[in-house]
Design a protein around this motif. Structure first.
Motif, mmCIF file in Angstrom:
data_model
loop_
_atom_site.group_PDB
_atom_site.id
_atom_site.type_symbol
_atom_site.label_atom_id
_atom_site.label_comp_id
_atom_site.label_asym_id
_atom_site.label_seq_id
_atom_site.Cartn_x
_atom_site.Cartn_y
_atom_site.Cartn_z
ATOM 1 N N ARG A 23 -17.827 -0.667 -30.617
ATOM 2 C CA ARG A 23 -18.721 -0.924 -29.484
ATOM 3 C C ARG A 23 -19.702 -2.002 -29.904
ATOM 4 O O ARG A 23 -20.235 -1.962 -31.013
ATOM 5 C CB ARG A 23 -19.465 0.347 -29.071
ATOM 6 N N GLY A 24 -19.914 -2.977 -29.049
ATOM 7 C CA GLY A 24 -20.832 -4.070 -29.360
ATOM 8 C C GLY A 24 -21.651 -4.456 -28.166
ATOM 9 O O GLY A 24 -21.673 -3.763 -27.134
ATOM 10 N N GLY A 25 -22.343 -5.603 -28.301
ATOM 11 C CA GLY A 25 -23.241 -6.048 -27.249
ATOM 12 C C GLY A 25 -22.506 -6.395 -25.964
ATOM 13 O O GLY A 25 -23.045 -6.227 -24.873
ATOM 14 N N MET A 26 -21.252 -6.884 -26.055
ATOM 15 C CA MET A 26 -20.527 -7.312 -24.856
ATOM 16 C C MET A 26 -19.619 -6.226 -24.293
ATOM 17 O O MET A 26 -19.216 -6.302 -23.141
ATOM 18 C CB MET A 26 -19.689 -8.559 -25.157
ATOM 19 N N GLY A 27 -19.278 -5.222 -25.075
ATOM 20 C CA GLY A 27 -18.389 -4.204 -24.539
ATOM 21 C C GLY A 27 -17.854 -3.286 -25.600
ATOM 22 O O GLY A 27 -18.506 -3.050 -26.624
ATOM 23 N N GLU A 28 -16.643 -2.771 -25.354
ATOM 24 C CA GLU A 28 -16.022 -1.799 -26.239
ATOM 25 C C GLU A 28 -14.629 -2.274 -26.641
ATOM 26 O O GLU A 28 -13.996 -3.040 -25.925
ATOM 27 C CB GLU A 28 -15.895 -0.438 -25.539
ATOM 28 N N VAL A 29 -14.174 -1.776 -27.788
ATOM 29 C CA VAL A 29 -12.812 -2.057 -28.250
ATOM 30 C C VAL A 29 -12.079 -0.722 -28.385
ATOM 31 O O VAL A 29 -12.613 0.222 -28.983
ATOM 32 C CB VAL A 29 -12.815 -2.817 -29.588
ATOM 33 N N TRP A 30 -10.882 -0.678 -27.826
ATOM 34 C CA TRP A 30 -10.081 0.550 -27.831
ATOM 35 C C TRP A 30 -8.756 0.323 -28.541
ATOM 36 O O TRP A 30 -8.156 -0.745 -28.426
ATOM 37 C CB TRP A 30 -9.776 0.990 -26.393
ATOM 38 N N ARG A 31 -8.316 1.342 -29.258
ATOM 39 C CA ARG A 31 -6.928 1.399 -29.701
ATOM 40 C C ARG A 31 -6.106 1.827 -28.486
ATOM 41 O O ARG A 31 -6.473 2.776 -27.775
ATOM 42 C CB ARG A 31 -6.766 2.407 -30.835
ATOM 43 N N ALA A 32 -5.049 1.099 -28.218
ATOM 44 C CA ALA A 32 -4.262 1.392 -27.019
ATOM 45 C C ALA A 32 -2.777 1.260 -27.330
ATOM 46 O O ALA A 32 -2.384 0.685 -28.346
ATOM 47 C CB ALA A 32 -4.646 0.436 -25.881
ATOM 48 N N ALA A 42 -5.018 -3.607 -29.603
ATOM 49 C CA ALA A 42 -6.452 -3.421 -29.408
ATOM 50 C C ALA A 42 -6.818 -3.994 -28.046
ATOM 51 O O ALA A 42 -6.372 -5.089 -27.690
ATOM 52 C CB ALA A 42 -7.247 -4.117 -30.513
ATOM 53 N N VAL A 43 -7.615 -3.265 -27.285
ATOM 54 C CA VAL A 43 -8.059 -3.725 -25.967
ATOM 55 C C VAL A 43 -9.578 -3.819 -25.977
ATOM 56 O O VAL A 43 -10.269 -2.824 -26.223
ATOM 57 C CB VAL A 43 -7.585 -2.773 -24.846
ATOM 58 N N THR A 81 -7.048 -13.994 -35.009
ATOM 59 C CA THR A 81 -6.560 -12.830 -34.283
ATOM 60 C C THR A 81 -5.700 -13.253 -33.097
ATOM 61 O O THR A 81 -6.085 -14.114 -32.304
ATOM 62 C CB THR A 81 -7.749 -11.989 -33.774
ATOM 63 N N VAL A 82 -4.522 -12.623 -32.973
ATOM 64 C CA VAL A 82 -3.578 -12.962 -31.901
ATOM 65 C C VAL A 82 -4.016 -12.303 -30.599
ATOM 66 O O VAL A 82 -4.339 -11.106 -30.565
ATOM 67 C CB VAL A 82 -2.157 -12.497 -32.268
ATOM 68 N N VAL A 83 -4.029 -13.080 -29.510
ATOM 69 C CA VAL A 83 -4.322 -12.563 -28.171
ATOM 70 C C VAL A 83 -3.008 -12.442 -27.404
ATOM 71 O O VAL A 83 -2.253 -13.417 -27.294
ATOM 72 C CB VAL A 83 -5.307 -13.475 -27.427
ATOM 73 N N GLU A 88 -7.868 -7.916 -15.463
ATOM 74 C CA GLU A 88 -9.030 -7.268 -14.848
ATOM 75 C C GLU A 88 -8.580 -5.938 -14.279
ATOM 76 O O GLU A 88 -7.488 -5.820 -13.698
ATOM 77 C CB GLU A 88 -9.598 -8.166 -13.747
ATOM 78 N N TYR A 89 -9.418 -4.919 -14.460
ATOM 79 C CA TYR A 89 -9.080 -3.574 -13.988
ATOM 80 C C TYR A 89 -10.338 -2.965 -13.376
ATOM 81 O O TYR A 89 -11.362 -2.794 -14.066
ATOM 82 C CB TYR A 89 -8.571 -2.714 -15.150
ATOM 83 N N GLU A 90 -10.291 -2.670 -12.077
ATOM 84 C CA GLU A 90 -11.426 -2.088 -11.366
ATOM 85 C C GLU A 90 -12.704 -2.880 -11.610
ATOM 86 O O GLU A 90 -13.784 -2.317 -11.855
ATOM 87 C CB GLU A 90 -11.613 -0.617 -11.758
ATOM 88 N N GLY A 91 -12.573 -4.213 -11.587
ATOM 89 C CA GLY A 91 -13.744 -5.072 -11.720
ATOM 90 C C GLY A 91 -14.186 -5.332 -13.139
ATOM 91 O O GLY A 91 -15.182 -6.035 -13.353
ATOM 92 N N VAL A 92 -13.483 -4.790 -14.130
ATOM 93 C CA VAL A 92 -13.850 -4.979 -15.534
ATOM 94 C C VAL A 92 -12.813 -5.863 -16.217
ATOM 95 O O VAL A 92 -11.605 -5.601 -16.132
ATOM 96 C CB VAL A 92 -13.962 -3.626 -16.268
ATOM 97 N N LEU A 93 -13.283 -6.910 -16.889
ATOM 98 C CA LEU A 93 -12.377 -7.791 -17.613
ATOM 99 C C LEU A 93 -11.948 -7.141 -18.926
ATOM 100 O O LEU A 93 -12.739 -6.446 -19.578
ATOM 101 C CB LEU A 93 -13.067 -9.119 -17.907
ATOM 102 N N PHE A 94 -10.692 -7.370 -19.319
ATOM 103 C CA PHE A 94 -10.232 -6.842 -20.602
ATOM 104 C C PHE A 94 -9.332 -7.854 -21.279
ATOM 105 O O PHE A 94 -8.704 -8.707 -20.633
ATOM 106 C CB PHE A 94 -9.520 -5.498 -20.443
ATOM 107 N N LEU A 95 -9.287 -7.748 -22.604
ATOM 108 C CA LEU A 95 -8.537 -8.662 -23.456
ATOM 109 C C LEU A 95 -7.654 -7.818 -24.369
ATOM 110 O O LEU A 95 -8.128 -6.873 -24.996
ATOM 111 C CB LEU A 95 -9.527 -9.487 -24.285
ATOM 112 N N VAL A 96 -6.370 -8.135 -24.422
ATOM 113 C CA VAL A 96 -5.430 -7.389 -25.257
ATOM 114 C C VAL A 96 -5.121 -8.222 -26.498
ATOM 115 O O VAL A 96 -4.675 -9.364 -26.396
ATOM 116 C CB VAL A 96 -4.132 -7.068 -24.493
ATOM 117 N N MET A 97 -5.357 -7.650 -27.672
ATOM 118 C CA MET A 97 -5.199 -8.372 -28.934
ATOM 119 C C MET A 97 -4.346 -7.554 -29.892
ATOM 120 O O MET A 97 -4.115 -6.365 -29.672
ATOM 121 C CB MET A 97 -6.571 -8.625 -29.572
#
Length: 636
Positions: A23-32, A42-43, A81-83, A88-97
């Motif tokens: 978790r950081g200033g811009m958002g969260e990182v999840w194992r997915a 990682a999302v 890091t590979v992207v 976007e999901y329910e108005g939230v941007l996400f990045l898959v890495m």
């Protein structure tokens, strides 16, 4: 994305979130799990924007997030890091890495007890970072936020750079300036280059090389080069203060690595290695020569406390001396933690004495550069103080002030400013607007505005602090004059050189009357005046001021003192602008000889002076090759 639960959220019918891992200033990182391809990823999800957030700042955050996806996706390199995807999901941007199994360098140092890494590890990590930077720089991309938290070392030893959210593309400078100019941090103070502190448009790939020097300094010594508690002091250190050579903290460091780190930390970009490839070439022989450091725990001649603190054995019969400055802080941390535990058992976890020890431990974590842990510790203490003592108790406000400072060190500048402004208002209400603690928080607010690039607001804040101190302490009190000096520096950063000259003139007159014409603070104000006279193009006046200040500093501080030599160089620079290259050559030669005698031939300041000599010779029709890795700082 109003609610996220492990295993319940499926993004775009494909990415199932399994576990939050950061978790950081811009958002969260999840194992997915990528259910389409049957692999773990990682999302990174951008946090939802607060209704109270400035809409323009929110748009900037979203653009930075999109930018990270675009930039990283365009950099297929083993050290980046590979992207895989962006959406976007329910108005939230996400990045898959790609999912990185390892530790970032900040956590790597923490896991090592705050101790420096073995030399072989430092050179190996340096070589891998440099290789990745060479690739990005060749494509016109500057990272601009290189720091330990943005570099991950995998379990197999590979190193990857991540977080290109404020990277700059060479062809869209204006766009990137907008991304970093709306209340969003554009770097982290402990790793920012001098040019990032000032004119943003002059930043190029050599800024990343300076940040690399800061990272390597910390890996090699256990602390960044300017490890101060005040963020503005850190920035001033980057801008004005030569770093202490790493070998003074760690004598076993190879001389070549010590020299490379110092060269990377040169104040002027022209005096650093000019490319990541240059750095790679200098690292190659060091990697072969680097050997693992001896395990301090295997030294039976050291007592246990000294082995834990990373101290070095002295000659027989002598006391053990500290091997690096962080050792005493590490011991202090253990003491505070022991005291806090004992008080919690005897008095209770929320007792003011327990909280005082915990707060001292948090402060010491900050001194050790472990700012994430310090933030968590302050947050815990703050919650307890608010329960036990109330939100307006002076101890509670003290803790909130420290929490704001820590947010700034974590790069969360906008959040830090918001909190500092709230604390300042509360302290003014509870303690009074003229109380020293209130003024301290106002000062923190001002320098955070500086970092945010909100120059006009910062100027008003500095002006208010100076006026308040003048009213409370007197117009000629040293603290009042110190506040006015910071105001002058802010005016200079804003390009208001005439106003800065007027302020420094008045300040120098007061200092001369109060402390004497040769007092170091009087000469400091006059030096500021001379710098701004030159910025105005008044080179004859700047020359006269630089000569006078240099002569006075020589009388007071000595001919070879750093400040004396800085003033001598300013005089030589003015001579160059006036076309008096013969005289400039003589003066640059004198400064170079003095610096070489005091600092050594390889010191960045010495090399800068030799480069100044070289340009003078070229101007006089006698070409000379500048020292390796250095270039002239004279006008073209």
């Amino acid at each position: 994305m109003k609610a996220v639960h492990d295993g319940d959220t499926l993004l775009q019918g494909r990415y199932r979130l399994l576990e939050r891992i950061g978790r950081g200033g811009m958002g969260e990182v999840w194992r997915a799990e990528d259910e389409a391809l049957g692999r773990e990823v990682a999302v990174k999800c951008l946090k939802q924007l607060s209704p109270t957030m400035d809409p323009s700042a929110g748009r900037v955050l979203q653009e930075r997030f999109r930018r990270e996806a675009r930039v990283a996706a365009a950099l297929p390199h083993r050290g980046i890091t590979v992207v895989h995807d962006f959406g976007e999901y329910e108005g939230v941007l996400f990045l898959v890495m790609e999912l990185l199994e390892g530790r970032d360098l900040r956590r790597l140092l923490e896991d090592n007890g705050g101790e420096p890494l073995p030399v072989a590890d430092v050179t190996d990590i340096a070589a891998q970072i440099t290789d990745a930077l060479a690739y990005t720089h060749a494509r016109g991309i500057v990272h601009r936020d290189l720091k330990p938290a943005n570099v991950v070392r995998l379990t197999d030893g590979a190193v990857k750079i991540c977080d290109f959210g404020i990277a700059r593309l060479g062809h869209d400078i204006g766009f990137t300036s907008r991304l970093t100019g709306t209340g969003v941090a554009m770097g982290t103070p402990h790793y920012m280059s001098p040019e990032q502190i000032g004119a943003d448009e002059e930043i190029d790939h050599r800024s990343d090389l300076y940040s690399l020097g800061c990272v390597l300094y910390e890996l090699a010594t256990g602390a960044p080069p300017f490890d101060y508690d005040d963020a503005w002091a850190v920035l001033v250190g980057h801008r004005d203060t030569p770093p202490v050579p790493p070998r003074e903290h760690r004598p076993d460091l190879p001389a070549g690595l010590d020299r490379l780190i110092l060269d990377l930390l040169a104040k002027e970009p022209a005096h650093r290695p000019q490319s990541a490839s240059d750095v790679s070439a200098r690292l190659a022989p060091l990697r072969g020569a680097a050997a693992p450091d001896p395990d301090p725990a295997a030294r039976p001649d050291l007592p246990p406390w000294a082995r834990r603190a990373g101290l070095q054995p002295g000659p027989p019969g002598l006391r053990v001396a500290e091997g690096r400055p962080q050792a005493s802080a590490a011991e202090a941390l253990r003491t505070y933690e022991d005291v806090a535990a004992a008080r919690a058992g005897r008095l209770g976890p929320d007792h003011p004495d327990t909280l005082a020890a915990l707060q001292e431990a948090a402060y010491t974590l900050g001194r050790l550069g472990r700012h994430t842990e310090a933030h968590a510790a302050y947050a815990t203490v703050l919650a307890a103080r608010e329960r036990r003592q109330g939100v307006d108790h002076p101890d509670t406000l003290h803790c909130r002030h420290n929490l704001a400072v820590t947010l700034g060190r974590l790069g969360r500048t906008a959040d830090a400013h918001t909190l500092a402004a709230e604390v300042g208002a509360s302290r003014a209400r509870v303690l009074g607007p003229d109380h020293p603690d209130t003024l301290t928080t106002f000062g923190e607010t001002a320098h955070l505005l500086d970092l945010l690039g909100r120059w006009s607001e910062a100027r008003l804040e500095y002006d208010r602090i100076a006026a308040t101190r003048a009213r409370a302490l007197g117009p000629e009190h040293p603290e009042t004059l110190a506040a006015r000096y910071e105001l002058g520096a802010c005016l200079g950063r804003m390009g208001m050189y005439a106003e800065a000259c007027a302020l420094y003139t008045d300040l120098a007159e007061i200092r001369a009357r109060v402390s004497g014409p040769d007092h170091p603070e009087t000469l400091r104000a006059r030096h500021g005046l001379g710098l701004n006279l030159g910025r105005l193009g008044r080179w004859q006046d700047a020359l006269a001021e630089a000569r006078a200040v240099a002569d006075a500093r020589e009388r007071v501080l000595g001919a070879d003192h750093r400040d004396t030599l800085v003033s001598r160089r300013e005089a030589a620079v003015a001579l160059g602008w006036l076309g008096q290259w013969d005289e400039a050559l003589v003066l640059h030669g004198q400064v170079a000889a003095a610096r070489e005698g005091v600092l050594g031939a390889g010191h960045p300041d010495t090399q800068a002076s030799r480069a100044d000599e070289a340009q003078c010779l070229e101007r006089l029709g006698r070409p000379a090759r500048p020292p390796a890795g250095a270039a002239a700082g004279q006008p073209g």
